[in-house]
Design an enzyme around this catalytic site. Sequence first.
Site: not given
Length: 691
Positions: A304-305, A502-503, A434
């Site tokens: 998806w980046d 995580k993000q 994640e």
Amino acid sequence: VTTPPKMTSDPVDPYIFTSDSLPSDPRFMPPLTNGLLGWRVFDPIMHMGGVYNGEGGTCHRGNIPCPLAVQMKMAEDGRHTFSFYASGVFSHSVVTPGFEAAQVLYAHRQQTNLLVMEVLLKRSETSTEPITIQLESSFKPQSDDIVFQKAPDFEGGRHIFGQTISSEVPGGIRPFVHLIWTPITSTLTLPPDQSQSSWVFLVAVAGSDESVRLCYEAGLGLIDTGDLRPSHLRSWAELWKGSSIEVEGAESLNRALIGCMFYLLSSFSSLREGANAPLEFGGVSPGGLSNGNKEEDYHGHVFWDQDTWMYPSVALFCPRLARAVLEYRAGTMEGARANAQQMGYEGLKFAWESAVTGRDVCPEDIYAEQELHINGDVVLAFQQYFYLTQDLEMFREGRGSEVVWGVADYWVSRVTWDPTEQQYHIKGVIPPDEYHFTVDNSVFTNAVAQRSLQFAVELSGLLGHTPPPTWQDVADKIKIPFDPELKYHPEFDGYTQGSGVKQADVVLLGYPLDMSMTPEVRRNDLEAYEAVTDLLGPAMTWGMFALGWLELGDAERAQKLLQKCFKNIQKPFQVWSESADGSGCVNFLTGMGGFLQAVLFGYTGFRVQKEHLAFAPLLPQEVDALSVKGVSYLGNKMDWLIKSVEVSVSVRKPAEESGSQEPSALQVVLNTGTTIPLIPGNKLRTAVNQQ
């Protein structure tokens, strides 16, 4: 050969990254890429888009030996300068008392099958001695991934070819790779009777014998006409003319933005038609084409980046270039359909990790099975493209409608109805964060599913297609977790506020999903998750938090978060690492994409919406002005200059642009209700508090 190009005579030109030494960690050497070929300077290995070896989870970019893995050495002491230009040119120059030497390397922007090395020797004083330099090579014409064999020399060039050892899926295609290169001697000598001399070495890489010969011949022809490097530089100049972002007043920020834009543009092939068009675009992996072997950059897989982090900035400037991302996804539909069927669902399930076929090549099944938000991320890119261009042809003939509707069918088959809550649930997923597995109703996953279902219905109306009523029904009734007491969005059912993440995840609801919420809820989401996000998480995260605070009018808090990204930028060539400590994926395009969006969509307030391009500029104190040149909207090219007190915008005259789309007439609508037409060639200025 001329001396290396300079964009200005300014010694601190932000388009040149210069050092007197190379980075101690070779991972941070500059990557030379052009959308088809990728190579880290001096490395014995290069890669070609779409060339993978290994089956299933072992699939990785095929290592191709690079004949230009050559370093220039000499007996004499001299001053060494290593320069990387934002025109895709790397140079190593040495000045000694008796002579100057320069080695120049680039992946040709126009002839994308070519890598080039030029060497120049020039006497700086009269002498009768020959001048000799060494070319120290680490090239070996062999690979662990491709069994090469020799072919007859061609036009003075050596020729080898081979086929990858194993295919991504059983019985699948194993691509051929052909290389023709100019033999490189171990020394070059300038005779006593010459004041200067130059040498050019070509490497042509292609998928067939005929194609590689044509490419090598094209390179020889450009050498003969003296247009080899000039044609490359013209392509880059054209690209920069149509897509540039610069700030005044913050030098390190300006250099970072230019570096990010350069590396992202490098990842896309130049637009060419007909017989000389490059092979199909192979997608963009987190570390780009210069990385991706067995041990690095997630094997060169596409995540998806590409669609969420890299694509939006390129699309805002160059929709035709960015369309390659959509065509890549459309080309993997057969694999996406097989992924869905394998799990017992309808429609399309795009791979969490994709290579060529679209079958999931993730080494760990749980991500392939649970990280479903990829489907919505893919459709969001198609939706943004449509809103920027109104190009329905992409959805008719370009198979875009099949992508959007196939994803809608998947969501409908994947949800379950909860009779107690009277809502649709999506159970057993991994969110963008994640650190959590097998959760129910990830708020981002459900929200992006809702948005892709809504767009599927909208697109049906435009194309005269009758959508199944379930698309709208699921979009209307899907659960979007919300805590009415704490007035924030829990990341998923059962999330405990304060748990580490995580993000960037929930903060993506505001941007890019543009979900309707009050400023209070937006603020609560930002504060709740900023406090618990891993400081060593991937680099794109802080740009999204910065963008959120810019939305809320807090430019200084945004700027502090954006400053965190600078730890990921490795000197001297502006190569990003995935983590702030230098670890993880290198030339981390995902992080660059998040950083760019924070400025390109944050400082400007640009939002690509159904019927307009919204803007609401806000600059932090350290930035005096932001210049954004080449914004593409409905066939127009616009140049914006944003200062703290005023915004100016001009539309370029159509004659300046060679795009095929007929430009639509544009107007600016101010907050006061005033409507002002934008006339091509004229500049409109307005006070910041009016827009």
